[in-house]
Design an enzyme around this catalytic site. Sequence first.
Site, PDB file in Angstrom:
ATOM      1  N   SER A  47      -3.058  31.771 -44.697  1.00  0.00           N
ATOM      2  CA  SER A  47      -2.646  32.107 -43.342  1.00  0.00           C
ATOM      3  C   SER A  47      -1.138  32.375 -43.315  1.00  0.00           C
ATOM      4  O   SER A  47      -0.663  33.268 -43.996  1.00  0.00           O
ATOM      5  CB  SER A  47      -3.066  31.000 -42.373  1.00  0.00           C
ATOM      6  OG  SER A  47      -2.927  31.418 -41.036  1.00  0.00           O
ATOM      7  N   HIS A 105     -11.564  30.543 -40.476  1.00  0.00           N
ATOM      8  CA  HIS A 105     -10.198  30.641 -40.977  1.00  0.00           C
ATOM      9  C   HIS A 105      -9.768  29.280 -41.525  1.00  0.00           C
ATOM     10  O   HIS A 105      -9.802  28.272 -40.826  1.00  0.00           O
ATOM     11  CB  HIS A 105      -9.282  31.050 -39.817  1.00  0.00           C
ATOM     12  CG  HIS A 105      -7.867  31.281 -40.195  1.00  0.00           C
ATOM     13  ND1 HIS A 105      -7.473  32.367 -40.945  1.00  0.00           N
ATOM     14  CD2 HIS A 105      -6.727  30.586 -39.915  1.00  0.00           C
ATOM     15  CE1 HIS A 105      -6.155  32.331 -41.098  1.00  0.00           C
ATOM     16  NE2 HIS A 105      -5.688  31.256 -40.487  1.00  0.00           N
ATOM     17  N   GLU A 128     -13.027  34.947 -39.899  1.00  0.00           N
ATOM     18  CA  GLU A 128     -11.614  34.736 -39.592  1.00  0.00           C
ATOM     19  C   GLU A 128     -11.350  34.780 -38.092  1.00  0.00           C
ATOM     20  O   GLU A 128     -10.389  34.181 -37.607  1.00  0.00           O
ATOM     21  CB  GLU A 128     -10.764  35.819 -40.272  1.00  0.00           C
ATOM     22  CG  GLU A 128     -10.795  35.803 -41.787  1.00  0.00           C
ATOM     23  CD  GLU A 128      -9.944  34.712 -42.394  1.00  0.00           C
ATOM     24  OE1 GLU A 128      -9.462  33.831 -41.656  1.00  0.00           O
ATOM     25  OE2 GLU A 128      -9.763  34.735 -43.626  1.00  0.00           O
TER      26      GLU A 128
END
Length: 501
Positions: free
Chosen positions: A194, A399, A307
């Site tokens: 990320s 995610h 995601e």
Amino acid sequence: MQNASTRVETQQGTLSGVVDGDIHLWRGIPYAAAPVGALRWRAPQPVTPWGGVRQAAHFPASSWQNSEYCVALGGGDPGHFSEDCLYLNVWSPAERSASLPVMVWLHGGGYSIGAGGLPPYDGKALAKRGAVVVTINYRLGHLGFFAHPALEGEDGERLYNFGLMDQIAALRWVQENIASFGGDRDNVTLFGESAGARSVMSLMTSPKAHGLFHKAIIQSSYTLPDLPRETALVRGERLAEHLNLPNATADKLRELPADAFWSLDDVHNIGPVPIVGDAVLPQPMLDVFYAGKQHAMPVLVGSNSDEASVMPVFGVDLAGQIQKLRRERRLGLGLIKLLYPGVKGDEALGRQVCRDMAFTTLGYVVMQAQQRVNQPCWRYWFDYVAEAEHQTYLHGAWHGNEVPYIFDTLGQITPSRDYVTADDLAFASGVADYWVNFARDASTSHTVLAGPVRWPAAVRGCDRLLRMGLNKRAGFRVENRFMRARMALFKRVMKHHVNLD
């Protein structure tokens, strides 16, 4: 337990760590001076050497952040906070006969939460595979990314990305000291997820990071553009006014208490992206990759199958994005539906379109950038969900879900340790093997990674990707031209700066 055999000599002084089975661990090693007082919003400065033996048994303070968000979204309790947060942790095999590959982890968290000592990032399992693992803290939020006219050019150059400068300082520490821990300073892999992955990409374009690492792993980076300098300066002035400092001086800004920056409304937050236009990022990171001018090195890149799970956190209405396309006739909704056959309803279509625009396409962009510099690129798509969690993660891997698989910590952290199966643990072990094998073996000439299946790199003329998890089952399969039509479309969209808002 502490043990004299964990004593190491660094350029700053002697350290004593702890023994954890067949792994040695050093926690809370300072890699830069405390960025407090006059050093707030300045480039990290050298550590003052110490005499005697410094005990490195405990994780350090984390950068200031929102603890509740970190517990809920960032991987665990970050503990206590301090501006004095520039520390790193090292895991290394107790028995070391040769220089080992080094893996330096940059945690995610939107540049707002996280710490290198959180439980999912325990480096023991990777170290047991023959790597030296380093995790770091860096400055977050306004303390790490901030621009204001009063701070312009204080050190003879523009600096706004202090968090990225911290990461660079940690990489310099690795170059100076990692040999004492058994690591090979000429084989350093920088990896992150990320915002950590976004940082890896930023450092691949930064002149200040050139030569400090040799391979890169990019997990679930995203396509938001960097914040322009001019916008950041206006926001900095607006923030100072909000904190009752109109026409603020640098000294007055530095007198603000650190916790003043963690009770701000959305109008005064800077957003989860670095600032372009300083000595760290003179050019927009994405533009550098489009042009194929990033630092040349082997890269491993990929993202997860759901995601879009993170997007509502940042205020993105998934169904609303499709409705917006319908109103504005952007991209051609008919074309979108052709690219997503069988996906019904705005919510489901928005989930996939937003995922691919913001995350999946970036792997395709990086692959093409790698081909322009004649470097290999290993691409992956992570779609595994633990057997007990299939009803929780209906749309695939969220995610950040891949992180405990990569560190092979799935059986140690909560809550997964309470429900994982032998198949879950075996799958995690295979994923971790790939990451260490990349750190050890990847090169321009060595383009197949060993693991559960042979994983060939995507090189010029070969668009290949490894699927990890097949419809939530434990499995690995190499595919050609994965989502190629979608990726080609969304790359064009990215280059025209059509963003989610």
